[in-house]
Design a protein around this motif. Structure first.
Motif, PDB file in Angstrom:
ATOM      1  N   ALA A 169       0.857  -1.183   0.000  1.00  9.99           N
ATOM      2  CA  ALA A 169       0.000   0.000   0.000  1.00  9.99           C
ATOM      3  C   ALA A 169       0.895   1.236   0.000  1.00  9.99           C
ATOM      4  CB  ALA A 169      -0.904   0.007   1.231  1.00  9.99           C
ATOM      5  N   HIS A 170       0.692   2.123  -0.969  1.00 11.28           N
ATOM      6  CA  HIS A 170       1.420   3.390  -1.017  1.00 11.28           C
ATOM      7  C   HIS A 170       0.452   4.504  -0.639  1.00 11.28           C
ATOM      8  CE1 HIS A 170       3.084   7.015  -3.196  1.00 11.28           C
ATOM      9  NE2 HIS A 170       4.067   6.666  -2.372  1.00 11.28           N
ATOM     10  N   CYS A 171       0.728   5.157   0.481  1.00 10.43           N
ATOM     11  CA  CYS A 171      -0.171   6.192   0.993  1.00 10.43           C
ATOM     12  C   CYS A 171      -0.272   7.365   0.020  1.00 10.43           C
ATOM     13  CB  CYS A 171       0.321   6.679   2.353  1.00 10.43           C
ATOM     14  SG  CYS A 171       0.372   5.388   3.624  1.00 10.43           S
ATOM     15  N   ASN A 172      -1.473   7.891  -0.107  1.00 17.98           N
ATOM     16  CA  ASN A 172      -1.702   9.020  -1.010  1.00 17.98           C
ATOM     17  C   ASN A 172      -1.466  10.369  -0.345  1.00 17.98           C
ATOM     18  OD1 ASN A 172      -2.428   7.327  -3.165  1.00 17.98           O
ATOM     19  ND2 ASN A 172      -4.563   7.245  -2.488  1.00 17.98           N
ATOM     20  N   ASN A 173      -1.333  10.376   0.982  1.00 14.68           N
ATOM     21  CA  ASN A 173      -1.060  11.606   1.723  1.00 14.68           C
ATOM     22  C   ASN A 173      -0.381  11.251   3.033  1.00 14.68           C
ATOM     23  OD1 ASN A 173      -3.264  10.813   3.510  1.00 14.68           O
ATOM     24  ND2 ASN A 173      -4.636  11.540   1.889  1.00 14.68           N
ATOM     25  N   ALA A 174       0.044  12.262   3.772  1.00 13.87           N
ATOM     26  CA  ALA A 174       0.806  12.018   5.003  1.00 13.87           C
ATOM     27  C   ALA A 174      -0.001  11.238   6.031  1.00 13.87           C
ATOM     28  CB  ALA A 174       1.277  13.343   5.587  1.00 13.87           C
ATOM     29  N   ALA A 175      -1.306  11.489   6.096  1.00 14.53           N
ATOM     30  CA  ALA A 175      -2.154  10.793   7.064  1.00 14.53           C
ATOM     31  C   ALA A 175      -2.534   9.401   6.603  1.00 14.53           C
ATOM     32  CB  ALA A 175      -3.417  11.608   7.321  1.00 14.53           C
ATOM     33  N   CYS A 176      -2.236   9.079   5.345  1.00  8.13           N
ATOM     34  CA  CYS A 176      -2.567   7.775   4.757  1.00  8.13           C
ATOM     35  C   CYS A 176      -4.058   7.491   4.890  1.00  8.13           C
ATOM     36  CB  CYS A 176      -1.746   6.656   5.407  1.00  8.13           C
ATOM     37  SG  CYS A 176      -1.512   5.227   4.292  1.00  8.13           S
ATOM     38  N   SER A 177      -4.867   8.506   4.599  1.00  2.00           N
ATOM     39  CA  SER A 177      -6.316   8.326   4.635  1.00  2.00           C
ATOM     40  C   SER A 177      -6.808   7.495   3.457  1.00  2.00           C
ATOM     41  CB  SER A 177      -7.014   9.691   4.651  1.00  2.00           C
ATOM     42  OG  SER A 177      -6.649  10.464   3.518  1.00  2.00           O
ATOM     43  N   SER A 178      -5.958   7.325   2.449  1.00  2.00           N
ATOM     44  CA  SER A 178      -6.221   6.415   1.339  1.00  2.00           C
ATOM     45  C   SER A 178      -4.875   5.968   0.779  1.00  2.00           C
ATOM     46  CB  SER A 178      -7.061   7.089   0.252  1.00  2.00           C
ATOM     47  OG  SER A 178      -6.351   8.157  -0.344  1.00  2.00           O
ATOM     48  N   ALA A 179      -4.891   4.924  -0.026  1.00  2.44           N
ATOM     49  CA  ALA A 179      -3.636   4.386  -0.547  1.00  2.44           C
ATOM     50  C   ALA A 179      -3.874   3.672  -1.868  1.00  2.44           C
ATOM     51  CB  ALA A 179      -3.003   3.423   0.462  1.00  2.44           C
TER      52      ALA A 179
END
Length: 233
Positions: free
Chosen positions: A123-133
């Protein structure tokens, strides 16, 4: 070997070594000068992996054992007195053996096991909070997942596959949507640890299943397409 046989073998191998994330035991309790904070009270958890993200805050990946999901917690402050919780992957029994690294882009990269069909996923996080990936499947695996970011800023993942022993996956891009794989040792137990040395080559530690001794592989190149193996203990 069928998936049911692989599950039985993995359960036997890991018997007695599973453990529950200690951060979840108690809320704001002082123990010898330390403060413990409840991060997620919704279920029981295994396989925690934590790093400091590009925003300077803690990012924790873990396996939600009760719901069989991969989850992440993004700390709200430096002390992680609270966190934002996200379920990243719920497609089957996913999230065991979670290993988290922070990429050159400052975002989380998580390697983990799909226990339903024994696949290595990332899973590669889409933002720093990893609210999606962005989720990718790389190949067959049944555990021993450990990851580091190499000198080329790509993920390097060591893992175990019942058919081939210890394998190495070298990510083809920062998000690890694909990877090249190479066998490392076919007599290895499903435990690994990866670090990158000052020579920009990875060191991978594992246990030899025949001698029960610790061995270390020194990768010959960034992709670890081959390695020299030494017995340490």
């Amino acid at each position: 070997m069928t998936n049911e046989e692989r599950r039985a073998k993995l359960r036997f191998t890991l018997l007695g070594v599973a453990w529950v994330l200690p951060l979840l035991l108690t809320a704001a309790t002082r123990v010898e000068g330390e403060t413990r904070t409840v991060i997620d009270t919704s279920a029981s958890f295994d396989y925690p992996s934590i790093k400091i993200g590009g925003d300077g805050l803690g990012l924790l990946a873990y396996y939600d054992r009760d719901n069989a999901n991969l989850k992440v917690a993004h700390c709200n402050d430096l002390a992680c007195t609270g966190a934002t919780i996200t379920t990243l992957d719920s497609s089957g029994d996913v999230g065991q053996e979670a290993s988290l690294a922070i990429g050159i882009d400052g975002l989380g990269l998580i390697a983990y096991l799909n226990y339903t069909d024994f696949k290595l996923k990332v899973a590669h996080c889409n933002n720093a909070a990893c609210s999606s990936a962005t989720l990718s499947t790389l190949g067959d695996a049944d555990g021993a997942i450990s990851m580091a970011i190499g000198a080329d800023d790509r993920g390097l993942i060591a893992y175990h596959d019942s058919f081939s022993g210890i394998m190495v996956a070298h990510c083809s891009d920062v998000a690890c949507t694909t990877a090249t794989t190479a066998p490392l040792a076919n007599r290895a137990m499903p435990y690994t640890a990866v670090a990158v040395g000052t020579d920009d080559r990875a060191l991978i530690a594992f246990q030899d299943s025949v001698t029960n001794r610790m061995e270390v592989a020194h990768c010959s190149d960034l992709a670890c397409s081959s390695a020299s193996i030494s017995e340490v203990d």
